[in-house]
Design an enzyme around this catalytic site. Structure first.
Site, PDB file in Angstrom:
ATOM      1  N   ASP A  46       0.827  -1.208   0.000  1.00 47.64           N
ATOM      2  CA  ASP A  46       0.000   0.000   0.000  1.00 47.64           C
ATOM      3  C   ASP A  46       0.863   1.260   0.000  1.00 47.64           C
ATOM      4  O   ASP A  46       0.639   2.190  -0.790  1.00 47.64           O
ATOM      5  CB  ASP A  46      -0.915  -0.021   1.229  1.00 47.64           C
ATOM      6  N   ASP A  73      -9.030  -1.707   2.607  1.00 40.37           N
ATOM      7  CA  ASP A  73      -8.872  -1.134   3.943  1.00 40.37           C
ATOM      8  C   ASP A  73      -9.888  -1.694   4.925  1.00 40.37           C
ATOM      9  O   ASP A  73      -9.785  -1.463   6.131  1.00 40.37           O
ATOM     10  CB  ASP A  73      -9.003   0.391   3.871  1.00 40.37           C
TER      11      ASP A  73
END
Length: 535
Positions: free
Chosen positions: A348, A426
């Site tokens: 990420d 997420d």
């Protein structure tokens, strides 16, 4: 005293979050009907009132037959009125000075081209004292059809708060989805163990129940490498692969929504009627749910680019997809959780913070893929704003984010819908750890669900930290940068304090089918079967 200080601090934070935007609102009325349209102005040049009530009202004079580069050809009295003219042929400041000399109180420039923030040379700013704004020419033509020539206008620019209610809605969606997904995974694990006790065997295996079981670090590394490859492919072949992903999402989300609704119906004991046709058994509940879920997915697929309302269906399907993913994918132990979450954290951060140094436009690969090549019809560069004058062909976007409109950005939404977004990853990635904690509570027969509750609280704190950093920095954040440390460290601390780290690290209560190792936690153990555990 403490309450007063808290209120004062919150007030300061709220006021500090108020920002003036270049987008504003043109309010048109005739006494019976009211309409509002998008306009773009320069707040550092001409200030507008922040509320409709405080804004002065002027009659609007139609001078779109001229560009008003000089006063010739203007035979209508425009004193103490607002005028609308066509854009082009001369500078904004020249048009404003002509209108001002004719006695006009406000100037609107109707444009067939992209609306931009009006600007001028520094020497010209001090000479102009009337409001100046650009509007879409098509909006003016629409207003003419609605109101005729009898139009009263007000120009105002409500401040846009960074602390938008959409953040609270997004936070609620995230924590509820993670908590429900973890609880569902734990409930399925309890049912599996109970069926094993009642049947005198090992219970239904993961393979038999349709669930996938990740136990090998090598498979986790391969999975993350595959994700990196897919993201890079999406970046270079977006225009082709986006339709493949949309089709897959429709199928997967419809199946996930069916699974979620069927589990709810099963829980409440609704719709158990069955019938047979030629030796085939059918459930009325399943047929109805399948029709509903397929219809929802088809409606989303058809109207996926309709920003005004389709976000509701996308979020519904996204929640179902995340829930089903957390229930279906099982991480075998905390070691696998640490490896997977750590690798995805690096993934990420790299694709958000590092890749902008390698891309031509300076936009990260993650953002480019998540939001699409033309993510918004509105573009902002510094203090300059660009708003399309004509409807644009919507660019396809990947259905990989939760989207909630920014409720306080009324002026911005008139010019082009603005959204707060949160990626499915997420929710799913920390959710897999939450699901593991929920299953571990079942394995140790913890009535207080200490691991599950602690991990959910850690996730909530991580999300709050993410949004706080985003508001303070003014830029999007890779949420896993905060969620992974919060959830992993909290889970490890809880296991350490309860002296269960060895069992928590080892994990699964049953033997993996293609592994030769023995199970590390016996099935059917009591709450006191692990040394050091508090009953």
């Amino acid at each position: 005293m403490e309450r007063a200080v808290s209120i004062f601090i919150l007030s300061v934070i709220f006021l500090a979050s108020q920002i003036n935007c270049q987008e504003a609102i043109l309010h048109i009325s005739n006494g019976n009907t009211e309409r509002e349209y998008c306009i773009v102005h320069n707040h550092s040049w001409t200030l507008l009132s922040q509320t409709l009530e405080a804004a002065p009202q002027y009659p609007l004079v139609n001078l779109t037959s001229t560009v008003l580069c000089d006063a010739s050809g203007v035979s209508i009295d425009v004193k103490d009125k607002a005028v609308v003219v066509m854009r082009g042929d001369c500078d904004f400041s020249q048009k404003a000075l002509v209108a001002q000399n004719l006695g006009a109180k406000a100037l609107l420039l109707a444009s067939n081209k992209t609306l931009i923030t009006p600007s001028a040379n520094d020497s010209e700013y001090a000479k102009v004292h009337i409001p100046l704004a650009l509007m879409r020419y098509r909006d003016f033509l629409e207003a003419q059809q609605v109101f005729g020539e009898d139009m009263q206008v007000k120009l105002y620019a409500p401040p846009h708060s960074k602390l938008d209610p959409s953040i609270a809605v997004m936070l609620l969606i995230a924590i509820v989805t993670v908590a429900l997904g973890g609880y569902w995974s734990g409930a399925c694990e309890r049912d599996r163990l109970n069926s094993g006790v009642e049947g005198g065997g090992g219970g239904e295996s993961k393979a038999d129940s349709g669930e996938l079981f990740l136990y090998s670090p090598l498979k986790v590394v391969f999975f993350v490498a595959l994700m990196c490859g897919m993201l890079v492919l999406m970046y270079f072949f977006y225009n082709v692969l986006v339709y493949v992903i949309i089709a897959i999402f429709c199928l997967a989300s419809a199946s996930a929504l069916f699974s979620c609704l069927d589990a709810v119906m099963e829980k409440i004991g609704c719709g158990t009627f069955r019938f047979s046709i030629r030796n085939y058994n059918f459930s009325v509940r399943s047929l109805i749910l399948a029709a509903v879920c397929i219809s929802v997915a088809v409606v989303w697929g058809v109207y996926r680019n309709e920003d005004r309302w389709i976000w509701i269906l996308q979020d519904l399907l996204g929640i179902a997809f995340c829930l089903n993913f957390m229930k279906t994918i099982s991480l075998s132990n905390f070691k696998i959780c640490v490896i997977l979450l750590s690798l995805l954290l690096v993934y990420d951060v790299f694709f958000v913070f590092i890749t902008p140094f390698f891309t031509k436009n300076g936009v990260s690969i993650m953002v480019q893929v998540a939001l699409g090549p033309d993510a918004s019809g509105e573009k902002t560069q510094g203090n300059m704003v660009e708003v399309p004058a004509e409807p644009q062909t919507p660019s396809e976007k990947l259905p990989v984010v939760m989207r909630v409109p920014r409720f306080s950005a009324w002026a911005q939404n008139l010019c082009g819908m603005q959204f707060s977004i949160l990626g499915y990853g997420d929710i799913i990635v920390p959710g897999l750890l939450v699901a593991y904690c929920s299953r571990f509570d079942v394995w140790i027969n913890s009535s207080k669900k200490i691991y599950f509750v602690s991990c959910c609280i850690a996730y909530l704190l991580g999300m709050i930290t993410t949004f706080a950093v985003m508001l303070l920095s003014g830029m999007g954040q890779p949420a896993l940068l905060y969620l992974v440390p919060f959830t992993l460290i909290t889970s490890a601390v809880v296991a350490g304090c309860r002296r269960e780290m060895r069992q928590f690290w080892a994990g699964t209560t049953y033997e993996v089918l293609d592994s030769s190792r023995e199970p590390l936690l016996p099935e059917g153990r009591t709450d006191c079967s692990v040394e050091g555990e508090k009953c």
